[in-house]
Design a protein around this motif. Structure first.
Motif, PDB file in Angstrom:
ATOM      1  N   ALA A   1       0.834  -1.206   0.000  1.00 21.57           N
ATOM      2  CA  ALA A   1       0.000   0.000   0.000  1.00 21.57           C
ATOM      3  C   ALA A   1       0.866   1.254   0.000  1.00 21.57           C
ATOM      4  CB  ALA A   1      -0.917   0.007   1.224  1.00 21.57           C
ATOM      5  N   HIS A   2       1.954   1.185   0.759  1.00 22.12           N
ATOM      6  CA  HIS A   2       2.853   2.327   0.815  1.00 22.12           C
ATOM      7  C   HIS A   2       3.504   2.586  -0.540  1.00 22.12           C
ATOM      8  CE1 HIS A   2       6.791   4.340   1.731  1.00 22.12           C
ATOM      9  NE2 HIS A   2       5.968   5.122   2.365  1.00 22.12           N
ATOM     10  N   GLN A   3       3.902   1.515  -1.180  1.00 23.03           N
ATOM     11  CA  GLN A   3       4.533   1.670  -2.495  1.00 23.03           C
ATOM     12  C   GLN A   3       3.534   2.239  -3.511  1.00 23.03           C
ATOM     13  OE1 GLN A   3       6.606  -1.838  -3.857  1.00 23.03           O
ATOM     14  NE2 GLN A   3       6.998  -0.912  -5.874  1.00 23.03           N
ATOM     15  N   ALA A   4       2.305   1.746  -3.457  1.00 20.89           N
ATOM     16  CA  ALA A   4       1.276   2.263  -4.362  1.00 20.89           C
ATOM     17  C   ALA A   4       1.046   3.760  -4.103  1.00 20.89           C
ATOM     18  CB  ALA A   4      -0.022   1.490  -4.167  1.00 20.89           C
ATOM     19  N   HIS A   5       1.018   4.111  -2.824  1.00 15.72           N
ATOM     20  CA  HIS A   5       0.845   5.519  -2.432  1.00 15.72           C
ATOM     21  C   HIS A   5       1.993   6.370  -2.978  1.00 15.72           C
ATOM     22  CE1 HIS A   5       0.933   8.977   0.338  1.00 15.72           C
ATOM     23  NE2 HIS A   5       2.060   8.537   0.826  1.00 15.72           N
ATOM     24  N   GLU A   6       3.215   5.897  -2.811  1.00 10.24           N
ATOM     25  CA  GLU A   6       4.381   6.643  -3.312  1.00 10.24           C
ATOM     26  C   GLU A   6       4.360   6.737  -4.833  1.00 10.24           C
ATOM     27  OE1 GLU A   6       6.815   8.353  -1.820  1.00 10.24           O
ATOM     28  OE2 GLU A   6       5.999   7.982   0.170  1.00 10.24           O
ATOM     29  N   GLU A   7       3.930   5.670  -5.464  1.00  7.04           N
ATOM     30  CA  GLU A   7       3.905   5.694  -6.927  1.00  7.04           C
ATOM     31  C   GLU A   7       2.825   6.634  -7.442  1.00  7.04           C
ATOM     32  OE1 GLU A   7       3.664   1.589  -8.090  1.00  7.04           O
ATOM     33  OE2 GLU A   7       5.784   1.219  -7.665  1.00  7.04           O
ATOM     34  N   ARG A   8       1.740   6.719  -6.691  1.00  2.00           N
ATOM     35  CA  ARG A   8       0.698   7.671  -7.064  1.00  2.00           C
ATOM     36  C   ARG A   8       1.242   9.090  -6.993  1.00  2.00           C
ATOM     37  NH1 ARG A   8      -4.748   8.652  -5.063  1.00  2.00           N
ATOM     38  NH2 ARG A   8      -4.340   7.596  -3.099  1.00  2.00           N
ATOM     39  N   LEU A   9       1.958   9.366  -5.911  1.00  2.00           N
ATOM     40  CA  LEU A   9       2.571  10.688  -5.781  1.00  2.00           C
ATOM     41  C   LEU A   9       3.584  10.917  -6.898  1.00  2.00           C
ATOM     42  CD1 LEU A   9       3.206  10.981  -1.933  1.00  2.00           C
ATOM     43  CD2 LEU A   9       1.326  11.915  -3.276  1.00  2.00           C
ATOM     44  N   ALA A  10       4.368   9.889  -7.195  1.00  4.11           N
ATOM     45  CA  ALA A  10       5.397  10.017  -8.227  1.00  4.11           C
ATOM     46  C   ALA A  10       4.775  10.329  -9.583  1.00  4.11           C
ATOM     47  CB  ALA A  10       6.221   8.735  -8.303  1.00  4.11           C
ATOM     48  N   ALA A  11       3.663   9.656  -9.873  1.00  2.00           N
ATOM     49  CA  ALA A  11       2.993   9.903 -11.154  1.00  2.00           C
ATOM     50  C   ALA A  11       2.477  11.337 -11.222  1.00  2.00           C
ATOM     51  CB  ALA A  11       1.834   8.917 -11.336  1.00  2.00           C
TER      52      ALA A  11
ATOM     53  N   LEU B   1       3.747  13.984  -9.494  1.00  3.20           N
ATOM     54  CA  LEU B   1       4.828  14.972  -9.423  1.00  3.20           C
ATOM     55  C   LEU B   1       5.753  14.916 -10.617  1.00  3.20           C
ATOM     56  CD1 LEU B   1       6.039  14.620  -5.724  1.00  3.20           C
ATOM     57  CD2 LEU B   1       4.226  16.036  -6.657  1.00  3.20           C
ATOM     58  N   GLY B   2       5.913  13.740 -11.162  1.00  4.06           N
ATOM     59  CA  GLY B   2       6.963  13.538 -12.151  1.00  4.06           C
ATOM     60  C   GLY B   2       8.262  13.234 -11.433  1.00  4.06           C
ATOM     61  N   PRO B   3       9.159  12.510 -12.092  1.00  6.29           N
ATOM     62  CA  PRO B   3      10.380  12.043 -11.432  1.00  6.29           C
ATOM     63  C   PRO B   3      11.295  13.191 -10.997  1.00  6.29           C
ATOM     64  CG  PRO B   3      10.428  11.572 -13.795  1.00  6.29           C
ATOM     65  CD  PRO B   3       9.051  12.059 -13.485  1.00  6.29           C
ATOM     66  N   GLU B   4      11.312  14.254 -11.773  1.00  7.75           N
ATOM     67  CA  GLU B   4      12.253  15.337 -11.462  1.00  7.75           C
ATOM     68  C   GLU B   4      11.916  15.995 -10.132  1.00  7.75           C
ATOM     69  OE1 GLU B   4      13.761  19.378 -13.674  1.00  7.75           O
ATOM     70  OE2 GLU B   4      12.764  17.823 -14.859  1.00  7.75           O
ATOM     71  N   LEU B   5      10.651  16.433 -10.009  1.00  2.40           N
ATOM     72  CA  LEU B   5      10.213  17.109  -8.785  1.00  2.40           C
ATOM     73  C   LEU B   5      10.307  16.170  -7.590  1.00  2.40           C
ATOM     74  CD1 LEU B   5       8.962  19.462  -7.286  1.00  2.40           C
ATOM     75  CD2 LEU B   5       6.739  18.881  -8.257  1.00  2.40           C
ATOM     76  N   ARG B   6       9.907  14.922  -7.784  1.00  4.13           N
ATOM     77  CA  ARG B   6       9.935  13.974  -6.678  1.00  4.13           C
ATOM     78  C   ARG B   6      11.361  13.740  -6.183  1.00  4.13           C
ATOM     79  NH1 ARG B   6      10.359   8.330  -5.711  1.00  4.13           N
ATOM     80  NH2 ARG B   6       9.245   7.838  -3.787  1.00  4.13           N
TER      81      ARG B   6
ATOM     82  N   LEU C   1      12.748  16.713  -4.289  1.00 12.07           N
ATOM     83  CA  LEU C   1      12.237  16.825  -2.927  1.00 12.07           C
ATOM     84  C   LEU C   1      12.859  15.767  -2.015  1.00 12.07           C
ATOM     85  CD1 LEU C   1       8.481  17.612  -3.610  1.00 12.07           C
ATOM     86  CD2 LEU C   1      10.065  19.005  -2.256  1.00 12.07           C
ATOM     87  N   LEU C   2      12.999  14.559  -2.535  1.00 12.67           N
ATOM     88  CA  LEU C   2      13.570  13.485  -1.711  1.00 12.67           C
ATOM     89  C   LEU C   2      15.054  13.714  -1.443  1.00 12.67           C
ATOM     90  CD1 LEU C   2      11.773  10.265  -2.976  1.00 12.67           C
ATOM     91  CD2 LEU C   2      11.612  11.365  -0.733  1.00 12.67           C
ATOM     92  N   ALA C   3      15.684  14.558  -2.240  1.00 12.07           N
ATOM     93  CA  ALA C   3      17.079  14.915  -1.967  1.00 12.07           C
ATOM     94  C   ALA C   3      17.148  16.127  -1.041  1.00 12.07           C
ATOM     95  CB  ALA C   3      17.812  15.199  -3.275  1.00 12.07           C
ATOM     96  N   ASP C   4      16.243  17.092  -1.258  1.00  9.32           N
ATOM     97  CA  ASP C   4      16.308  18.356  -0.518  1.00  9.32           C
ATOM     98  C   ASP C   4      15.805  18.228   0.915  1.00  9.32           C
ATOM     99  OD1 ASP C   4      17.416  19.656  -2.633  1.00  9.32           O
ATOM    100  OD2 ASP C   4      15.573  20.630  -3.314  1.00  9.32           O
ATOM    101  N   LEU C   5      14.734  17.455   1.118  1.00  5.59           N
ATOM    102  CA  LEU C   5      14.155  17.376   2.460  1.00  5.59           C
ATOM    103  C   LEU C   5      15.138  16.784   3.479  1.00  5.59           C
ATOM    104  CD1 LEU C   5      10.496  16.353   1.513  1.00  5.59           C
ATOM    105  CD2 LEU C   5      11.299  18.562   2.372  1.00  5.59           C
TER     106      LEU C   5
END
Lengths: 165, 165
Positions: free
Chosen positions: A125-135, A137-142, A145-149
């Motif tokens: 479920a967590h992976q599906a949730h993350e993939e939904r967010l990824a779709a 945001l697009g890979p660049e923005l995601r 953020l995962l580098a900056d945070l």
DNA sequence: TATTGTTATACTCTATAACTATA
DNA sequence: TATAGTTATAGAGTATAACAATA
């Protein structure tokens, strides 16, 4: 104040001016975090785990035998507040407190079989949730953020550490 | 698990493996937000305002006469939960509920003189807090986050809106 | 003496249902 | 009928102080 229009061209509600909140890191982080957690809650509704409970199961699964306070510290939760959290997961049969042999003050935490089974579903479920967010945001923005945070987290961690010395 | 060393070369505590939490947007956002709010709390300790209370005063100051529910909606707070928040600020003499003439069901919110005075101090504390973060992050990282976080917020806002229709 | 887990406690935040007075 | 504000309530999250058992 600004008047905006929705897709139909109808006047939308007046949008109040947020002033300095617009460029406030704390405000932006809070609002975004709440939105992301809403999506998380939808993904985890059937499983019945809240974000914190999920994080506890993840840490125990990947580091079996950790002491209670080690898990709490890893997740930034106070020992005191961690007790009822572990209680709830234990009474649901998802984890076990095993008395440590080396140090009889402490408990080693382990998942039960049921805990492992639920975690498997939760990880999906967590992976599906993350993939939904990824779709969304697009890979660049995601990735940015995962580098900056974590950078921000680390910089503040050192600051706080220095301040508490 | 990884063993890290601190500045003195002493072995630090073992750092548990966080697994999928490491690349979880929700987890990262939550941890960072808590750190930033810690710093906020330090900056606002003397003033005695919590982040939400500060945000309410800011919105009322910049949009005097807004109805209670408009302020609540702008800040993502439910009408229900907004009542005790306004109560606390009103009983401290920082804002006023004025009966609206057009619609006698609603209150128009205005800051008192004391509210304006405290807000002036609070705005300075907030700016100092933001500048402290800016000095820590550097302009590039800070500006990137302040651009990226609203993007994420907006994308999720549309998603949620579409889901609720 | 210090640490691990615990209890007790209090305050904030968030969420739902139901009421009232106006519209 | 619908809306603005309210009350009541309950569940989480977070914080501090103090205790027992053990180190």
């Amino acid at each position: 104040m600004t008047n905006v229009q929705n897709a139909k061209g109808e006047p939308d509600a007046v949008v109040p001016d947020l002033g300095p909140l617009e460029s406030s890191l704390g405000y932006r982080l809070r609002r975004v975090q709440l939105r992301v957690f809403e999506d998380f809650a939808r993904a985890f509704a059937e499983i019945g785990l809240r974000p914190t409970q999920f994080s506890v199961l993840v840490v125990i699964a990947r580091n079996p035998g950790l002491r209670q306070s080690e898990v709490a510290h890893a997740l930034g939760i106070q020992r005191t507040n961690f007790v009822p959290l572990v209680d709830s997961l234990e009474s649901r049969g998802l984890l076990e407190r095993r008395l440590s042999q080396q140090d009889r003050r402490s408990y080693a935490l382990h998942l039960t079989e049921e805990g492992s089974a639920i975690l498997t579903r939760a990880l999906a479920a967590h992976q599906a949730h993350e993939e939904r967010l990824a779709a969304l945001l697009g890979p660049e923005l995601r990735n940015r953020l995962l580098a900056d945070l974590p950078k921000l987290d680390e910089l503040l961690r050192r600051e706080a550490g220095a301040a508490n010395r």
